[in-house]
Design a protein around this motif. Structure first.
Motif, PDB file in Angstrom:
ATOM      1  N   GLY A  33      -0.781   6.017 -31.567  1.00  0.00           N
ATOM      2  CA  GLY A  33       0.518   5.486 -31.119  1.00  0.00           C
ATOM      3  C   GLY A  33       0.478   4.802 -29.995  1.00  0.00           C
ATOM      4  O   GLY A  33      -0.810   4.655 -29.520  1.00  0.00           O
ATOM      5  N   PRO A  34       1.467   4.359 -29.372  1.00  0.00           N
ATOM      6  CA  PRO A  34       1.250   3.635 -27.963  1.00  0.00           C
ATOM      7  C   PRO A  34       0.697   4.538 -27.032  1.00  0.00           C
ATOM      8  O   PRO A  34       1.211   5.722 -26.833  1.00  0.00           O
ATOM      9  CB  PRO A  34       2.688   3.177 -27.591  1.00  0.00           C
ATOM     10  CG  PRO A  34       3.527   4.046 -28.401  1.00  0.00           C
ATOM     11  CD  PRO A  34       2.871   4.443 -29.824  1.00  0.00           C
ATOM     12  N   VAL A  35      -0.051   4.081 -26.184  1.00  0.00           N
ATOM     13  CA  VAL A  35      -0.641   4.953 -25.111  1.00  0.00           C
ATOM     14  C   VAL A  35       0.179   4.591 -23.746  1.00  0.00           C
ATOM     15  O   VAL A  35       0.400   3.265 -23.437  1.00  0.00           O
ATOM     16  CB  VAL A  35      -1.849   4.697 -24.868  1.00  0.00           C
ATOM     17  CG1 VAL A  35      -2.524   5.357 -23.639  1.00  0.00           C
ATOM     18  CG2 VAL A  35      -2.853   4.846 -26.262  1.00  0.00           C
ATOM     19  N   ALA A  36       0.804   5.565 -23.270  1.00  0.00           N
ATOM     20  CA  ALA A  36       1.741   4.999 -21.854  1.00  0.00           C
ATOM     21  C   ALA A  36       0.593   4.507 -20.848  1.00  0.00           C
ATOM     22  O   ALA A  36      -0.539   5.535 -20.541  1.00  0.00           O
ATOM     23  CB  ALA A  36       2.173   6.451 -21.536  1.00  0.00           C
ATOM     24  N   ALA A  37       0.804   3.683 -20.178  1.00  0.00           N
ATOM     25  CA  ALA A  37       0.101   3.193 -18.942  1.00  0.00           C
ATOM     26  C   ALA A  37       0.490   4.145 -17.922  1.00  0.00           C
ATOM     27  O   ALA A  37       1.409   4.437 -17.449  1.00  0.00           O
ATOM     28  CB  ALA A  37       0.353   1.788 -18.823  1.00  0.00           C
ATOM     29  N   ALA A  38      -0.806   4.635 -17.053  1.00  0.00           N
ATOM     30  CA  ALA A  38      -0.626   5.208 -15.653  1.00  0.00           C
ATOM     31  C   ALA A  38      -0.278   4.239 -14.768  1.00  0.00           C
ATOM     32  O   ALA A  38      -0.766   3.154 -14.504  1.00  0.00           O
ATOM     33  CB  ALA A  38      -1.949   6.118 -15.447  1.00  0.00           C
ATOM     34  N   PRO A  39       0.802   4.814 -13.936  1.00  0.00           N
ATOM     35  CA  PRO A  39       0.971   4.123 -12.622  1.00  0.00           C
ATOM     36  C   PRO A  39      -0.313   3.664 -11.710  1.00  0.00           C
ATOM     37  O   PRO A  39      -1.011   4.664 -11.584  1.00  0.00           O
ATOM     38  CB  PRO A  39       2.148   4.726 -11.740  1.00  0.00           C
ATOM     39  CG  PRO A  39       1.731   6.076 -12.243  1.00  0.00           C
ATOM     40  CD  PRO A  39       1.369   5.966 -13.828  1.00  0.00           C
ATOM     41  N   VAL A  40      -0.298   2.577 -11.146  1.00  0.00           N
ATOM     42  CA  VAL A  40      -1.426   2.109 -10.354  1.00  0.00           C
ATOM     43  C   VAL A  40      -1.011   2.131  -8.981  1.00  0.00           C
ATOM     44  O   VAL A  40      -0.190   1.014  -8.588  1.00  0.00           O
ATOM     45  CB  VAL A  40      -2.017   0.688 -10.776  1.00  0.00           C
ATOM     46  CG1 VAL A  40      -3.324   0.433 -10.027  1.00  0.00           C
ATOM     47  CG2 VAL A  40      -2.470   0.792 -12.437  1.00  0.00           C
ATOM     48  N   ALA A  41      -1.989   2.636  -8.119  1.00  0.00           N
ATOM     49  CA  ALA A  41      -1.450   2.480  -6.753  1.00  0.00           C
ATOM     50  C   ALA A  41      -2.205   1.436  -6.109  1.00  0.00           C
ATOM     51  O   ALA A  41      -3.345   1.149  -6.586  1.00  0.00           O
ATOM     52  CB  ALA A  41      -1.817   3.739  -6.083  1.00  0.00           C
ATOM     53  N   VAL A  42      -1.741   0.671  -5.175  1.00  0.00           N
ATOM     54  CA  VAL A  42      -2.143  -0.543  -4.692  1.00  0.00           C
ATOM     55  C   VAL A  42      -2.461  -0.317  -3.183  1.00  0.00           C
ATOM     56  O   VAL A  42      -1.607   0.039  -2.342  1.00  0.00           O
ATOM     57  CB  VAL A  42      -1.316  -1.842  -4.946  1.00  0.00           C
ATOM     58  CG1 VAL A  42      -2.012  -2.955  -4.044  1.00  0.00           C
ATOM     59  CG2 VAL A  42      -0.979  -2.004  -6.307  1.00  0.00           C
ATOM     60  N   ARG A  43      -3.642  -0.531  -2.732  1.00  0.00           N
ATOM     61  CA  ARG A  43      -4.069  -0.301  -1.383  1.00  0.00           C
ATOM     62  C   ARG A  43      -4.634  -1.785  -0.706  1.00  0.00           C
ATOM     63  O   ARG A  43      -5.076  -2.563  -1.601  1.00  0.00           O
ATOM     64  CB  ARG A  43      -5.098   0.524  -1.125  1.00  0.00           C
ATOM     65  CG  ARG A  43      -4.522   2.128  -1.560  1.00  0.00           C
ATOM     66  CD  ARG A  43      -5.687   3.016  -1.204  1.00  0.00           C
ATOM     67  NE  ARG A  43      -6.303   2.938  -0.086  1.00  0.00           N
ATOM     68  CZ  ARG A  43      -6.128   3.495   1.177  1.00  0.00           C
ATOM     69  NH1 ARG A  43      -4.836   4.082   1.152  1.00  0.00           N
ATOM     70  NH2 ARG A  43      -6.677   3.618   2.183  1.00  0.00           N
ATOM     71  N   ASP A  44      -4.236  -1.922   0.599  1.00  0.00           N
ATOM     72  CA  ASP A  44      -5.095  -3.112   1.081  1.00  0.00           C
ATOM     73  C   ASP A  44      -6.524  -3.244   1.018  1.00  0.00           C
ATOM     74  O   ASP A  44      -6.895  -1.984   1.163  1.00  0.00           O
ATOM     75  CB  ASP A  44      -4.368  -3.167   2.579  1.00  0.00           C
ATOM     76  CG  ASP A  44      -3.115  -3.390   2.571  1.00  0.00           C
ATOM     77  OD1 ASP A  44      -2.285  -4.006   1.568  1.00  0.00           O
ATOM     78  OD2 ASP A  44      -2.096  -3.126   3.763  1.00  0.00           O
ATOM     79  N   ARG A  45      -6.954  -4.083   0.884  1.00  0.00           N
ATOM     80  CA  ARG A  45      -8.428  -4.217   0.838  1.00  0.00           C
ATOM     81  C   ARG A  45      -9.211  -4.113   2.080  1.00  0.00           C
ATOM     82  O   ARG A  45      -8.572  -4.623   3.024  1.00  0.00           O
ATOM     83  CB  ARG A  45      -8.922  -5.906   0.193  1.00  0.00           C
ATOM     84  CG  ARG A  45     -10.299  -5.816   0.134  1.00  0.00           C
ATOM     85  CD  ARG A  45     -10.787  -7.205  -0.489  1.00  0.00           C
ATOM     86  NE  ARG A  45     -12.236  -7.474  -0.733  1.00  0.00           N
ATOM     87  CZ  ARG A  45     -12.587  -7.151  -2.099  1.00  0.00           C
ATOM     88  NH1 ARG A  45     -12.062  -6.869  -2.871  1.00  0.00           N
ATOM     89  NH2 ARG A  45     -13.917  -7.129  -1.836  1.00  0.00           N
ATOM     90  N   GLY A  46     -10.164  -3.203   2.141  1.00  0.00           N
ATOM     91  CA  GLY A  46     -10.932  -3.048   3.228  1.00  0.00           C
ATOM     92  C   GLY A  46     -10.136  -1.855   4.218  1.00  0.00           C
ATOM     93  O   GLY A  46     -10.593  -1.581   5.447  1.00  0.00           O
ATOM     94  N   THR A  47      -9.074  -1.215   3.679  1.00  0.00           N
ATOM     95  CA  THR A  47      -8.514  -0.196   4.438  1.00  0.00           C
ATOM     96  C   THR A  47      -9.481   1.071   4.419  1.00  0.00           C
ATOM     97  O   THR A  47      -8.963   2.065   5.182  1.00  0.00           O
ATOM     98  CB  THR A  47      -7.054   0.299   4.086  1.00  0.00           C
ATOM     99  OG1 THR A  47      -7.212   0.441   2.566  1.00  0.00           O
ATOM    100  CG2 THR A  47      -6.200  -0.772   4.171  1.00  0.00           C
ATOM    101  N   GLY A  48     -10.461   1.296   3.609  1.00  0.00           N
ATOM    102  CA  GLY A  48     -11.423   2.477   3.375  1.00  0.00           C
ATOM    103  C   GLY A  48     -10.610   3.626   2.812  1.00  0.00           C
ATOM    104  O   GLY A  48      -9.497   3.361   1.951  1.00  0.00           O
TER     105      GLY A  48
END
Length: 67
Positions: A33-48
């Protein structure tokens, strides 16, 4: 690393008596069946690494699906 087929491995370790039995044991019976995609968190590059506060906010966001 040497690769081997799963039915041969199951038969070799004697989990089944014959290789055809081993092949039938390995059949994928999971529902398709269809697999629900998990939400993706976006962070600024280089923030550690996220702080504890950021981590709690991310966990809360993941639990609710949005934030």
């Amino acid at each position: 690393m040497e690769s081997t087929r799963v039915d041969r491995w199951l038969w070799a370790v004697r989990l089944t008596k014959t290789r055809p039995d081993a092949a039938t044991c390995y059949l994928d019976r999971a529902p398709v069946g269809p697999v629900a995609a998990a939400p993706v968190a976006v962070r600024d590059r280089g923030t550690g690494r996220p702080t504890k506060r950021d981590r709690r906010a991310l966990d809360k966001w993941r639990e609710t699906g949005r934030g």
